[in-house]
Design a protein around this motif. Structure first.
Motif, short mmCIF file in Angstrom:
data_model
loop_
_atom_site.label_atom_id
_atom_site.label_comp_id
_atom_site.label_asym_id
_atom_site.label_seq_id
_atom_site.Cartn_x
_atom_site.Cartn_y
_atom_site.Cartn_z
N TYR A 106 -3.15 -6.83 66.59
CA TYR A 106 -2.94 -8.27 66.40
C TYR A 106 -4.28 -8.98 66.49
CZ TYR A 106 -1.52 -13.09 67.32
OH TYR A 106 -1.37 -14.46 67.26
N VAL A 107 -4.55 -9.85 65.50
CA VAL A 107 -5.82 -10.59 65.46
C VAL A 107 -5.53 -12.04 65.08
CG1 VAL A 107 -8.00 -10.88 64.22
CG2 VAL A 107 -7.26 -8.60 64.91
N GLU A 108 -6.22 -12.96 65.74
CA GLU A 108 -6.15 -14.38 65.38
C GLU A 108 -7.48 -14.82 64.80
OE1 GLU A 108 -4.87 -16.99 68.45
OE2 GLU A 108 -2.95 -15.98 68.77
N THR A 109 -7.41 -15.66 63.76
CA THR A 109 -8.61 -16.21 63.15
C THR A 109 -8.41 -17.72 62.97
OG1 THR A 109 -7.88 -16.00 60.85
CG2 THR A 109 -8.91 -14.07 61.86
N THR A 110 -9.43 -18.39 62.51
CA THR A 110 -9.32 -19.84 62.28
C THR A 110 -9.12 -20.15 60.80
OG1 THR A 110 -11.74 -20.00 62.10
CG2 THR A 110 -10.76 -20.38 64.28
N THR A 111 -9.09 -19.13 59.96
CA THR A 111 -8.93 -19.34 58.52
C THR A 111 -7.78 -18.51 57.98
OG1 THR A 111 -10.49 -17.55 58.00
CG2 THR A 111 -11.39 -19.78 58.20
N GLY A 112 -7.46 -18.72 56.70
CA GLY A 112 -6.41 -17.93 56.05
C GLY A 112 -5.06 -18.11 56.71
N MET A 113 -4.37 -17.00 56.95
CA MET A 113 -3.04 -17.03 57.56
C MET A 113 -3.11 -17.13 59.08
SD MET A 113 -1.01 -16.93 54.98
CE MET A 113 0.57 -16.46 55.66
N LYS A 114 -4.32 -17.06 59.63
CA LYS A 114 -4.62 -17.28 61.05
C LYS A 114 -4.17 -16.16 61.97
CE LYS A 114 -4.66 -22.31 60.59
NZ LYS A 114 -6.11 -22.39 60.46
N ARG A 115 -3.02 -15.54 61.72
CA ARG A 115 -2.53 -14.46 62.58
C ARG A 115 -2.17 -13.25 61.73
NH1 ARG A 115 -0.53 -19.32 64.05
NH2 ARG A 115 -0.92 -20.03 66.19
N TYR A 116 -2.69 -12.09 62.11
CA TYR A 116 -2.48 -10.88 61.32
C TYR A 116 -1.94 -9.75 62.21
CZ TYR A 116 -5.16 -13.32 57.76
OH TYR A 116 -5.58 -14.24 56.84
N LEU A 126 -3.57 5.59 68.59
CA LEU A 126 -2.88 4.84 67.53
C LEU A 126 -3.07 3.34 67.73
CD1 LEU A 126 -1.09 5.32 65.02
CD2 LEU A 126 0.90 4.99 66.49
N SER A 127 -3.12 2.90 68.98
CA SER A 127 -3.37 1.49 69.27
C SER A 127 -4.76 1.08 68.78
CB SER A 127 -3.25 1.22 70.78
OG SER A 127 -1.92 1.41 71.22
N GLN A 128 -5.73 1.98 68.94
CA GLN A 128 -7.07 1.71 68.42
C GLN A 128 -7.05 1.58 66.90
OE1 GLN A 128 -10.39 1.50 69.89
NE2 GLN A 128 -9.18 0.96 71.68
N ALA A 129 -6.31 2.48 66.25
CA ALA A 129 -6.20 2.45 64.78
C ALA A 129 -5.56 1.15 64.31
CB ALA A 129 -5.39 3.65 64.29
N ALA A 130 -4.49 0.73 64.98
CA ALA A 130 -3.79 -0.50 64.60
C ALA A 130 -4.69 -1.72 64.80
CB ALA A 130 -2.50 -0.64 65.39
#
Length: 260
Positions: free
Chosen positions: A243-253, A163-167
């Motif tokens: 949990y993912v961080e990016t440099t664009t958009g809302m930055k944290r998802y 499930l962690s992989q899916a998330a």
């Protein structure tokens, strides 16, 4: 949705002074409709100067996040009407936003979708690398969720490696499409097959964007009836966080998945 936003915005009052001989700013009117919990991006094309955004009315019904130079993200919180102004140079655009109730989708509530074990074995997705930060956030969200569940005398949830992989996959997909529908057009639960979850009794998904900590995202989810219902459901045994961080958009998802 109450307090779903990730950032605290400070608004300042700007006093406009009319200077003799200054041309009056041109104002254009636009309108559109959103649903509670919907996220929309507004961009002022061909703007040569900095764009200044200001909520004229209905501040408690939306949250405005800064995007790239000429854009913002609008998160609808409450039903009602909002007037949002974009100003660049002498040009003004006033958006009239009508916010309607959120659609009653299956992702905000538990959805029993048994998968027959007799179906051909699916092609499994490659293992997703889960960062140390994401793993730590997952453990902390689980702890906070179980604190809330204990208040209601509910059984504690447990982590589940598949499930962690899916998330983790779903969190990455949210950077492309902030929706319970995957970028390929399939429902979010189709990711279960890809990580080897062949059958389940009940499943749910909560998503969020912009929150900077496990405490903030859990607080936001608990303030929303649909997301709270998933967290406090008696049907689930397992929970995972992507949990993912990016440099664009809302930055944290954030993607929170449940199943039993």
């Amino acid at each position: 949705m109450k307090k779903i936003a990730a950032l605290l915005l400070t608004f300042s009052l700007v006093l406009s002074v009319l200077v003799p001989g200054t041309a009056e700013a041109k104002t254009a009117q636009k309108k559109f409709t959103m649903r509670v919990r919907e996220l929309k991006r507004l961009t002022i094309k061909n703007a040569k100067k900095r764009v200044v955004w200001k909520t004229l009315s209905g501040k408690n019904k939306i949250h405005v996040y800064k995007g790239e130079k000429k854009s913002v993200f609008i998160l609808a919180k409450k039903k009602g009407t909002v007037r949002l102004q974009a100003k660049t140079g002498k040009k003004k655009i006033v958006y009239k936003i009508t916010i309607k109730e959120a659609l009653q989708d299956t992702e905000a509530t538990p959805t029993p979708t048994p998968t027959p074990s007799a179906t051909p074995a699916p092609t499994l997705a490659p293992q997703v690398t889960i960062t140390e930060q994401a793993a730590n956030y997952e453990k902390e969200v689980l702890r906070l969720v179980n604190v809330e569940r204990s208040k209601e005398n509910l059984q504690a949830l447990n982590l589940h490696s598949k499930l962690s992989q899916a998330a983790a996959i779903r969190a990455k997909e949210l950077t492309e499409s902030f929706s319970h529908t995957r970028p390929n057009g399939e429902k979010c639960y189709s990711v279960f097959k890809e990580v080897g979850i062949g059958s389940y009794f009940s499943a749910g998904e909560n998503i969020a964007a912009g929150q900077t900590s496990p405490e903030q995202v859990v607080s936001n989810w608990m303030s929303s009836p649909g997301h709270r219902a998933n967290i406090l459901s008696e049907k689930y045994r397992y929970m995972a966080i992507g949990y993912v961080e990016t440099t664009t958009g809302m930055k944290r998802y954030w993607a929170q998945m449940f199943f039993s």
